[in-house]
Design a protein around this motif. Structure first.
Motif, PDB file in Angstrom:
ATOM      1  N   ASP A  71       0.851  -1.185   0.000  1.00 30.86           N
ATOM      2  CA  ASP A  71       0.000   0.000   0.000  1.00 30.86           C
ATOM      3  C   ASP A  71       0.896   1.247   0.000  1.00 30.86           C
ATOM      4  O   ASP A  71       2.089   1.148   0.287  1.00 30.86           O
ATOM      5  CB  ASP A  71      -0.852  -0.024   1.282  1.00 30.86           C
ATOM      6  N   GLY A 105      -6.238   6.383   4.115  1.00 34.11           N
ATOM      7  CA  GLY A 105      -6.665   4.979   4.097  1.00 34.11           C
ATOM      8  C   GLY A 105      -5.842   4.156   3.119  1.00 34.11           C
ATOM      9  O   GLY A 105      -5.829   2.930   3.185  1.00 34.11           O
ATOM     10  N   PHE A 119      -5.503 -10.274   7.352  1.00 31.02           N
ATOM     11  CA  PHE A 119      -4.575  -9.338   6.696  1.00 31.02           C
ATOM     12  C   PHE A 119      -3.416  -9.124   7.662  1.00 31.02           C
ATOM     13  O   PHE A 119      -3.630  -8.727   8.810  1.00 31.02           O
ATOM     14  CB  PHE A 119      -5.373  -8.049   6.476  1.00 31.02           C
ATOM     15  N   ASN A 169      -5.329  -7.129  10.425  1.00 26.34           N
ATOM     16  CA  ASN A 169      -6.690  -6.685  10.148  1.00 26.34           C
ATOM     17  C   ASN A 169      -7.482  -7.962   9.899  1.00 26.34           C
ATOM     18  O   ASN A 169      -6.929  -8.946   9.399  1.00 26.34           O
ATOM     19  CB  ASN A 169      -6.765  -5.777   8.913  1.00 26.34           C
ATOM     20  N   ARG A 171     -10.005  -8.556   7.881  1.00 28.86           N
ATOM     21  CA  ARG A 171     -10.859  -8.275   6.721  1.00 28.86           C
ATOM     22  C   ARG A 171      -9.956  -7.960   5.545  1.00 28.86           C
ATOM     23  O   ARG A 171      -8.755  -7.804   5.693  1.00 28.86           O
ATOM     24  CB  ARG A 171     -11.704  -7.049   7.051  1.00 28.86           C
ATOM     25  N   GLY A 224      -8.245  -5.518   2.899  1.00 31.50           N
ATOM     26  CA  GLY A 224      -7.800  -4.114   2.956  1.00 31.50           C
ATOM     27  C   GLY A 224      -8.375  -3.319   1.799  1.00 31.50           C
ATOM     28  O   GLY A 224      -8.821  -3.881   0.801  1.00 31.50           O
ATOM     29  N   ASP A 225      -8.363  -2.038   1.958  1.00 27.11           N
ATOM     30  CA  ASP A 225      -8.822  -1.144   0.889  1.00 27.11           C
ATOM     31  C   ASP A 225      -7.738  -0.082   0.714  1.00 27.11           C
ATOM     32  O   ASP A 225      -7.529   0.701   1.649  1.00 27.11           O
ATOM     33  CB  ASP A 225     -10.146  -0.503   1.313  1.00 27.11           C
ATOM     34  N   PRO A 226      -6.983  -0.034  -0.365  1.00 28.62           N
ATOM     35  CA  PRO A 226      -7.216  -0.604  -1.690  1.00 28.62           C
ATOM     36  C   PRO A 226      -6.455  -1.895  -2.038  1.00 28.62           C
ATOM     37  O   PRO A 226      -6.381  -2.247  -3.221  1.00 28.62           O
ATOM     38  CB  PRO A 226      -6.713   0.512  -2.601  1.00 28.62           C
ATOM     39  N   GLU A 227      -5.940  -2.645  -1.052  1.00 29.06           N
ATOM     40  CA  GLU A 227      -5.246  -3.891  -1.410  1.00 29.06           C
ATOM     41  C   GLU A 227      -6.156  -4.834  -2.202  1.00 29.06           C
ATOM     42  O   GLU A 227      -5.737  -5.490  -3.160  1.00 29.06           O
ATOM     43  CB  GLU A 227      -4.783  -4.627  -0.140  1.00 29.06           C
TER      44      GLU A 227
HETATM   45  N1  GLY Z   1      -5.245  -0.201   3.288  1.00 31.38           N
HETATM   46  C1  GLY Z   1      -5.147  -0.539   4.648  1.00 31.38           C
HETATM   47  C2  GLY Z   1      -6.399  -0.989   5.274  1.00 31.38           C
HETATM   48  O1  GLY Z   1      -7.364  -1.341   4.629  1.00 31.38           O
HETATM   49  O2  GLY Z   1      -6.443  -1.028   6.493  1.00 31.38           O
END
Ligand code: GLY
Ligand code: AMP
Length: 436
Positions: A228, A242, A285, A301, A303, A305-308
């Motif tokens: 990221d 984020g 994650f 994490n 869940r 990730g966003d934007p992974e």
């Molecule tokens: N990109 C990191 C997250 O979703 O926590």
């Protein structure tokens, strides 16, 4: 198109409203046998182009249960962390509703940094040295103890609870750390309740990588490692966001490092969770720092990730619904989860001002000009105006995503498409993947 092996599943519900959820919905639709009914609650304007969106918030657990019951949903998947930490999986399971994700007990790996660090310590998982402080006074005393070096040493301060990205400060010296402690514990900048306790942590150096895996409580399957880019500015300057862009590429995590991560982090984590009575089911994650002493775990994490996720799912060859189904039924060990060779990139286009205050509502031009066969434009913060035009409503607005045989080709495809898209105040980093 991915091959499909899931039992006939007619109705599926995805919960969330970001680029991550758009990518999940897209991956589920992009198969030989998409479900008859695919719903997303609450979704966004991009998601509504490829599935039915339902106006129920991700935090409205009773509303989601009632929707799943009355619509006979075969499988629900949760995108964001807050409902997981608040026990939505436990609630659906009690009601006999099939759902994929960790229980509240397992979600503590993300919801409490202190729980996570103590868990890592109990299971010998390599991570930064740390101390827990119960008050600002205690934290400042701990800083002065010599354990975190001299007044000029960097140190990391982390709020214990969920803080939507505002809970971690990498302080360059102890004066900055003291300010962070006061901001978190006295001024409550990460929200009230998030920093009743904090973790002080040794600052590690190295390159960062994210390794995500699917887990069903027994077996697991790793995804391509991702990197990221968290800072808003090019060359990693400015405040944290984020995530402004992600790549997947063989250079992110060398095979030998990945092997160590699996042996030293993935397997002890899954075994530890099982032994402690919360077998992990869902997407896990791992935020990693590749130090000169080997890979160390920064955080969990529980869940995607966003934007992974956007960069990862454009490389998934197996039908995502089959993966979810096998997690739910604990048959992941029988499924070969396959990925395309090569690399991928997701470049986030954000509103000017993000991650601070930003203007909302500008009309997004040029989306029609993007060739959807070589890139995917995942929507994060978009809506439609009264004339049906897409408008930029979020901090992060779009994630332009491509997979290709090589990273430079994937990046070129994203940046070529970004040239066609425009709105007043659009900003994106031009250096995503450059360090790879
Ligand atoms: N990109 C990191 C997250 O979703 O926590
Ligand atoms: P986390 O939410 O724990 O992943 O922290 C957010 C970001 O802070 C990470 O992606 C790292 O860039 C940074 N970070 C967290 N912990 C450390 C540490 N111990 N040393 C250096 N940087 C860290």
């Amino acid at each position: 198109m991915a091959a499909s092996a899931h039992k006939i599943m007619s109705k599926v519900l995805i919960v969330g409203s970001g680029g991550r959820e758009h990518a999940i919905v897209w991956a589920i639709q992009n198969t030989a046998a998409p479900p008859v009914g695919l719903f997303c609650a609450p979704g966004n304007a991009g998601i509504s182009q490829i599935s039915q969106t339902v106006n129920i918030s991700a935090d409205d657990h009773a509303g989601l249960v009632s929707f799943a019951e009355s619509n006979k949903i075969d499988l629900t998947f949760i995108g964001p962390e807050a409902p997981l930490a608040a026990g939505i999986v436990d609630l659906f399971t009690e009601r006999g509703l099939p759902i994929v994700g960790p229980t509240a007990a397992a979600a503590r790996l993300e919801a409490s940094k202190i729980f996570a660090k103590d868990f890592m310590a109990r299971h010998g998982i390599p991570t930064a040295a740390y101390r827990v402080a119960e008050s600002a006074e205690d934290a400042i005393k701990c800083l002065g103890s010599g354990e975190f070096g001299s007044a000029h040493s960097p140190v990391v301060i982390k709020a214990d609870g969920l803080a939507a990205g505002k809970g971690v400060v990498v302080a360059g010296n102890h004066a900055e750390a003291e300010k962070a402690i006061k901001d978190l514990m006295v001024e409550h900048v990460a929200g009230r309740g998030a920093a009743e306790r904090v973790v002080l942590e040794e600052a590690l150096t190295g390159s960062e990588a994210s390794l995500l895996l699917f887990a069903d409580g027994r077996d697991y399957a790793v995804m391509p490692a991702a990197r990221d880019h968290k800072r808003i500015g090019e060359n990693d300057t400015g405040p944290n966001t984020g995530g402004m862009g992600t790549i997947t590429d063989a250079s992110v995590l060398m095979n030998s490092d990945e092997h160590r991560v699996v042996q030293e982090i993935v397997e002890p984590t899954l075994a530890g969770a099982r032994d402690e009575g919360f077998p992990f089911k869902g997407v896990l994650f791992l935020g990693l720092m590749l130090t000169k002493d080997g890979p160390k775990l920064l955080e969990y994490n529980v869940r995607f990730g966003d934007p992974e996720t956007q960069a990862i799912l454009v490389r998934l060859k197996t039908d995502l619904l089959s993966v979810f189904d096998s997690i739910q039924r604990q048959t992941l060990g029988n499924l070969q989860v396959e990925w395309t060779d090569g690399s991928s990139a997701c470049i986030v286009a954000a509103n000017r001002g993000y991650p601070g205050k930003y203007e909302k509502g500008a009309i997004i031009e040029g989306l029609d000009a993007v060739e959807e066969d070589s890139v995917q434009v995942f929507h994060a913060g978009t809506a439609r105006d009264s004339d049906g035009r897409f408008i930029a409503t979020g901090g992060r607005v779009l994630g332009v995503t491509a997979a290709a045989g090589s990273l430079p080709t994937a990046l070129d495809r994203c940046y070529e498409s970004l040239k066609k898209i425009n709105w007043p105040g659009m900003q994106f980093r031009r250096d995503i993947g450059r360090s790879a």
